[in-house]
Motif scaffolding. Structure first.
Motif, PDB file in Angstrom:
ATOM      1  N   ILE A   1       3.972   6.028 -12.124  1.00 51.10           N
ATOM      2  CA  ILE A   1       3.627   5.044 -13.162  1.00 51.10           C
ATOM      3  C   ILE A   1       2.147   5.076 -13.542  1.00 51.10           C
ATOM      4  CG2 ILE A   1       5.542   3.523 -12.571  1.00 51.10           C
ATOM      5  CD1 ILE A   1       3.575   1.686 -11.152  1.00 51.10           C
ATOM      6  N   GLY A   2       1.366   5.941 -12.920  1.00 54.41           N
ATOM      7  CA  GLY A   2      -0.029   6.102 -13.294  1.00 54.41           C
ATOM      8  C   GLY A   2      -0.965   5.231 -12.483  1.00 54.41           C
ATOM      9  N   TYR A   3      -2.248   5.584 -12.540  1.00 53.98           N
ATOM     10  CA  TYR A   3      -3.267   4.905 -11.746  1.00 53.98           C
ATOM     11  C   TYR A   3      -3.444   3.450 -12.170  1.00 53.98           C
ATOM     12  CZ  TYR A   3      -7.740   3.448  -9.977  1.00 53.98           C
ATOM     13  OH  TYR A   3      -8.731   2.731  -9.370  1.00 53.98           O
ATOM     14  N   ILE A   4      -3.591   3.201 -13.450  1.00 52.16           N
ATOM     15  CA  ILE A   4      -3.919   1.848 -13.914  1.00 52.16           C
ATOM     16  C   ILE A   4      -2.822   0.864 -13.540  1.00 52.16           C
ATOM     17  CG2 ILE A   4      -4.315   0.406 -15.945  1.00 52.16           C
ATOM     18  CD1 ILE A   4      -5.701   2.802 -17.236  1.00 52.16           C
ATOM     19  N   LEU A   5      -1.588   1.186 -13.849  1.00 49.11           N
ATOM     20  CA  LEU A   5      -0.485   0.258 -13.587  1.00 49.11           C
ATOM     21  C   LEU A   5      -0.226   0.085 -12.095  1.00 49.11           C
ATOM     22  CD1 LEU A   5       1.537  -1.544 -14.959  1.00 49.11           C
ATOM     23  CD2 LEU A   5       3.099   0.389 -15.131  1.00 49.11           C
ATOM     24  N   SER A   6      -0.229   1.171 -11.332  1.00 50.96           N
ATOM     25  CA  SER A   6       0.039   1.047  -9.897  1.00 50.96           C
ATOM     26  C   SER A   6      -1.093   0.306  -9.184  1.00 50.96           C
ATOM     27  CB  SER A   6       0.270   2.417  -9.261  1.00 50.96           C
ATOM     28  OG  SER A   6      -0.859   3.232  -9.422  1.00 50.96           O
TER      29      SER A   6
ATOM     30  N   MET B   1       3.328   5.727  -3.229  1.00 52.04           N
ATOM     31  CA  MET B   1       4.535   6.390  -3.720  1.00 52.04           C
ATOM     32  C   MET B   1       4.663   6.326  -5.243  1.00 52.04           C
ATOM     33  SD  MET B   1       7.440   5.590  -0.822  1.00 52.04           S
ATOM     34  CE  MET B   1       7.457   3.858  -1.116  1.00 52.04           C
ATOM     35  N   THR B   2       4.107   5.297  -5.878  1.00 52.27           N
ATOM     36  CA  THR B   2       4.268   5.142  -7.325  1.00 52.27           C
ATOM     37  C   THR B   2       3.058   5.601  -8.132  1.00 52.27           C
ATOM     38  OG1 THR B   2       3.454   2.856  -7.251  1.00 52.27           O
ATOM     39  CG2 THR B   2       5.855   3.193  -7.042  1.00 52.27           C
ATOM     40  N   LEU B   3       2.002   6.023  -7.475  1.00 52.40           N
ATOM     41  CA  LEU B   3       0.772   6.391  -8.174  1.00 52.40           C
ATOM     42  C   LEU B   3       1.008   7.483  -9.216  1.00 52.40           C
ATOM     43  CD1 LEU B   3      -2.286   5.908  -8.344  1.00 52.40           C
ATOM     44  CD2 LEU B   3      -2.569   7.688  -6.637  1.00 52.40           C
TER      45      LEU B   3
ATOM     46  N   LEU C   1       0.831  -1.202   0.000  1.00 56.59           N
ATOM     47  CA  LEU C   1       0.000   0.000   0.000  1.00 56.59           C
ATOM     48  C   LEU C   1       0.869   1.258   0.000  1.00 56.59           C
ATOM     49  CD1 LEU C   1      -2.857   1.155   0.083  1.00 56.59           C
ATOM     50  CD2 LEU C   1      -2.730   1.055   2.560  1.00 56.59           C
ATOM     51  N   LEU C   2       1.927   1.256   0.795  1.00 57.22           N
ATOM     52  CA  LEU C   2       2.850   2.395   0.798  1.00 57.22           C
ATOM     53  C   LEU C   2       3.541   2.543  -0.560  1.00 57.22           C
ATOM     54  CD1 LEU C   2       4.441   2.013   4.344  1.00 57.22           C
ATOM     55  CD2 LEU C   2       2.781   3.731   3.586  1.00 57.22           C
ATOM     56  N   LEU C   3       3.937   1.427  -1.151  1.00 58.16           N
ATOM     57  CA  LEU C   3       4.548   1.451  -2.480  1.00 58.16           C
ATOM     58  C   LEU C   3       3.547   1.972  -3.516  1.00 58.16           C
ATOM     59  CD1 LEU C   3       7.147   0.682  -4.001  1.00 58.16           C
ATOM     60  CD2 LEU C   3       6.109  -1.542  -4.440  1.00 58.16           C
TER      61      LEU C   3
END
Length: 152
Positions: free
Chosen positions: A96-101, A91-93, A86-88
């Motif tokens: 790398i974007g919503y769909i991929l994260s 941090m990546t939202l 969840l923390l990752l």
């Protein structure tokens, strides 16, 4: 198995948290620039859902059968994996974007809770990520971080 008293206390606390979400989200702007949906929509919906589900939990405590309470050991390994992912995710939202994260978070979370069934996990994760993105961006005209554009 959970105890009747614990579930009742939890239900009351979650009703208060849901009410807090609804009340605080009313102070947000009702619409944001370039979007037909404001930042107040999801907190209000989630707050109402939390209140309704908590009321149901409280109601169900009256129908518990009196059974010998068994103490369940907490599964700290799974809990740590879910919190870490969840923390990752947070941090990546934006990176790398919503769909991929969201897809990656769901794959990790589902596989942590129930090993195996990779095809079902991948289909559910992809369907949820793409479906919510489409619903929010195309239908509700909101904004979410898009897929990253790689231009080397």
């Amino acid at each position: 198995m959970s105890s009747r008293r614990t579930d009742r206390i939890t239900a009351v606390i979650l009703v208060l948290v849901g009410a807090f979400f609804v009340i605080q989200s009313r102070s947000f702007a009702s619409a944001s620039y370039g979007s037909g949906v404001g930042p107040d929509l999801f907190p209000i919906i989630l707050g109402i859902a939390l209140i309704l589900l908590s009321i149901r939990l409280f109601y169900e405590t009256f129908h518990y059968q009196d059974e010998k309470q068994e103490r369940e050991d907490l599964d700290w390994k799974r809990f740590s994996i879910i919190v870490g992912s969840l923390l990752l995710y947070v941090m990546t939202l934006e990176i790398i974007g919503y769909i991929l994260s969201t897809f990656l978070f769901l794959v990790i979370a589902i596989q942590t809770m129930e090993r195996g069934g990779w095809l079902k996990t991948l289909l559910v994760s992809a369907g949820f990520s793409i479906g919510i993105y489409y619903l929010y961006v195309q239908i509700l005209e909101g904004t979410l971080p898009p897929l990253p554009i790689i231009g080397w």
